[in-house]
Design a protein around this motif. Structure first.
Motif, PDB file in Angstrom:
ATOM      1  N   LEU A  16      33.726  18.868  31.136  1.00  0.00           N
ATOM      2  CA  LEU A  16      34.720  19.361  32.096  1.00  0.00           C
ATOM      3  C   LEU A  16      35.471  20.567  31.538  1.00  0.00           C
ATOM      4  N   LEU A  17      35.788  20.535  30.263  1.00  0.00           N
ATOM      5  CA  LEU A  17      36.480  21.655  29.631  1.00  0.00           C
ATOM      6  C   LEU A  17      35.600  22.904  29.628  1.00  0.00           C
ATOM      7  N   ILE A  18      34.339  22.748  29.279  1.00  0.00           N
ATOM      8  CA  ILE A  18      33.411  23.882  29.279  1.00  0.00           C
ATOM      9  C   ILE A  18      33.214  24.418  30.698  1.00  0.00           C
ATOM     10  N   GLY A  19      33.073  23.505  31.672  1.00  0.00           N
ATOM     11  CA  GLY A  19      32.917  23.926  33.068  1.00  0.00           C
ATOM     12  C   GLY A  19      34.141  24.667  33.571  1.00  0.00           C
ATOM     13  N   GLY A  20      35.321  24.180  33.224  1.00  0.00           N
ATOM     14  CA  GLY A  20      36.564  24.850  33.622  1.00  0.00           C
ATOM     15  C   GLY A  20      36.680  26.228  33.008  1.00  0.00           C
ATOM     16  N   ALA A  21      36.300  26.347  31.735  1.00  0.00           N
ATOM     17  CA  ALA A  21      36.346  27.651  31.069  1.00  0.00           C
ATOM     18  C   ALA A  21      35.361  28.614  31.732  1.00  0.00           C
ATOM     19  N   ALA A  22      34.194  28.117  32.087  1.00  0.00           N
ATOM     20  CA  ALA A  22      33.210  28.966  32.758  1.00  0.00           C
ATOM     21  C   ALA A  22      33.731  29.433  34.115  1.00  0.00           C
ATOM     22  N   LEU A  23      34.410  28.546  34.836  1.00  0.00           N
ATOM     23  CA  LEU A  23      34.986  28.931  36.128  1.00  0.00           C
ATOM     24  C   LEU A  23      36.066  29.999  35.966  1.00  0.00           C
ATOM     25  N   VAL A  24      36.891  29.851  34.932  1.00  0.00           N
ATOM     26  CA  VAL A  24      37.946  30.839  34.687  1.00  0.00           C
ATOM     27  C   VAL A  24      37.330  32.197  34.356  1.00  0.00           C
ATOM     28  N   VAL A  25      36.304  32.217  33.530  1.00  0.00           N
ATOM     29  CA  VAL A  25      35.641  33.464  33.168  1.00  0.00           C
ATOM     30  C   VAL A  25      35.003  34.096  34.400  1.00  0.00           C
ATOM     31  N   SER A  26      34.349  33.286  35.208  1.00  0.00           N
ATOM     32  CA  SER A  26      33.703  33.794  36.419  1.00  0.00           C
ATOM     33  C   SER A  26      34.735  34.365  37.390  1.00  0.00           C
ATOM     34  N   ALA A  27      35.840  33.650  37.569  1.00  0.00           N
ATOM     35  CA  ALA A  27      36.890  34.131  38.472  1.00  0.00           C
ATOM     36  C   ALA A  27      37.491  35.432  37.956  1.00  0.00           C
ATOM     37  N   ASP A  28      37.657  35.553  36.647  1.00  0.00           N
ATOM     38  CA  ASP A  28      38.208  36.781  36.081  1.00  0.00           C
ATOM     39  C   ASP A  28      37.248  37.947  36.278  1.00  0.00           C
ATOM     40  N   GLN A  29      35.951  37.701  36.124  1.00  0.00           N
ATOM     41  CA  GLN A  29      34.970  38.756  36.347  1.00  0.00           C
ATOM     42  C   GLN A  29      34.973  39.202  37.807  1.00  0.00           C
ATOM     43  N   GLN A  30      35.114  38.258  38.716  1.00  0.00           N
ATOM     44  CA  GLN A  30      35.178  38.602  40.135  1.00  0.00           C
ATOM     45  C   GLN A  30      36.433  39.408  40.440  1.00  0.00           C
ATOM     46  N   ARG A  31      37.537  39.040  39.816  1.00  0.00           N
ATOM     47  CA  ARG A  31      38.786  39.773  40.019  1.00  0.00           C
ATOM     48  C   ARG A  31      38.663  41.197  39.502  1.00  0.00           C
ATOM     49  N   VAL A  32      38.078  41.367  38.337  1.00  0.00           N
ATOM     50  CA  VAL A  32      37.891  42.701  37.759  1.00  0.00           C
ATOM     51  C   VAL A  32      36.974  43.528  38.660  1.00  0.00           C
ATOM     52  N   HIS A  33      35.917  42.909  39.164  1.00  0.00           N
ATOM     53  CA  HIS A  33      34.996  43.613  40.060  1.00  0.00           C
ATOM     54  C   HIS A  33      35.713  44.034  41.347  1.00  0.00           C
ATOM     55  N   ALA A  34      36.540  43.157  41.888  1.00  0.00           N
ATOM     56  CA  ALA A  34      37.283  43.485  43.107  1.00  0.00           C
ATOM     57  C   ALA A  34      38.265  44.627  42.857  1.00  0.00           C
ATOM     58  N   ILE A  35      38.889  44.645  41.700  1.00  0.00           N
ATOM     59  CA  ILE A  35      39.821  45.725  41.358  1.00  0.00           C
ATOM     60  C   ILE A  35      39.068  47.048  41.230  1.00  0.00           C
ATOM     61  N   GLU A  36      37.891  47.013  40.604  1.00  0.00           N
ATOM     62  CA  GLU A  36      37.085  48.230  40.481  1.00  0.00           C
ATOM     63  C   GLU A  36      36.671  48.750  41.854  1.00  0.00           C
ATOM     64  N   GLN A  37      36.310  47.848  42.761  1.00  0.00           N
ATOM     65  CA  GLN A  37      35.946  48.265  44.115  1.00  0.00           C
ATOM     66  C   GLN A  37      37.145  48.874  44.832  1.00  0.00           C
ATOM     67  N   ALA A  38      38.322  48.295  44.631  1.00  0.00           N
ATOM     68  CA  ALA A  38      39.528  48.827  45.261  1.00  0.00           C
ATOM     69  C   ALA A  38      39.836  50.227  44.728  1.00  0.00           C
ATOM     70  N   HIS A  39      39.696  50.424  43.423  1.00  0.00           N
ATOM     71  CA  HIS A  39      39.924  51.747  42.834  1.00  0.00           C
ATOM     72  C   HIS A  39      38.932  52.763  43.386  1.00  0.00           C
ATOM     73  N   ALA A  40      37.667  52.346  43.528  1.00  0.00           N
ATOM     74  CA  ALA A  40      36.654  53.256  44.071  1.00  0.00           C
ATOM     75  C   ALA A  40      36.974  53.617  45.518  1.00  0.00           C
ATOM     76  N   ALA A  41      37.443  52.645  46.299  1.00  0.00           N
ATOM     77  CA  ALA A  41      37.809  52.911  47.692  1.00  0.00           C
ATOM     78  C   ALA A  41      39.002  53.863  47.766  1.00  0.00           C
ATOM     79  N   VAL A  42      39.960  53.702  46.883  1.00  0.00           N
ATOM     80  CA  VAL A  42      41.130  54.590  46.856  1.00  0.00           C
ATOM     81  C   VAL A  42      40.705  56.005  46.470  1.00  0.00           C
ATOM     82  N   ASP A  43      39.815  56.122  45.478  1.00  0.00           N
ATOM     83  CA  ASP A  43      39.332  57.448  45.071  1.00  0.00           C
ATOM     84  C   ASP A  43      38.589  58.129  46.215  1.00  0.00           C
ATOM     85  N   GLU A  44      37.759  57.383  46.921  1.00  0.00           N
ATOM     86  CA  GLU A  44      37.015  57.945  48.060  1.00  0.00           C
ATOM     87  C   GLU A  44      37.973  58.383  49.167  1.00  0.00           C
TER      88      GLU A  44
END
Length: 81
Positions: free
Chosen positions: A12-40
């Protein structure tokens, strides 16, 4: 029984850590997309501003031509020729 609980807890601890890492990667990706949209959007705005400036210059020229023609048309005595 404790061994099973420890193993399940570890999983459960390993699964939770994996979920946190995955959610953080998705958040970073969403922020990068937002920056690209603002630049465009900024590039599009700059292009529109440049086009608007050119149109404003053309409009100023046309307005001065209209004013001159209007003055000629309103001169019924012929003094402005």
């Amino acid at each position: 029984m404790r061994a099973v609980a420890v193993i399940v807890g570890g999983l459960l601890l390993i699964g939770g850590a994996a979920l946190v890492v995955s959610a953080d990667q998705q958040r970073v990706h969403a922020i990068e997309q937002a920056h690209a949209a603002v630049d465009e959007a900024q590039r599009m705005l700059d292009a529109k501003k440049a086009a608007n400036l050119e149109l404003a210059e053309t409009l100023t020229t046309l307005r001065s031509q209209i004013a001159a023609q209007d003055a000629q048309l309103s001169d019924t005595t012929g003094l402005l020729k």
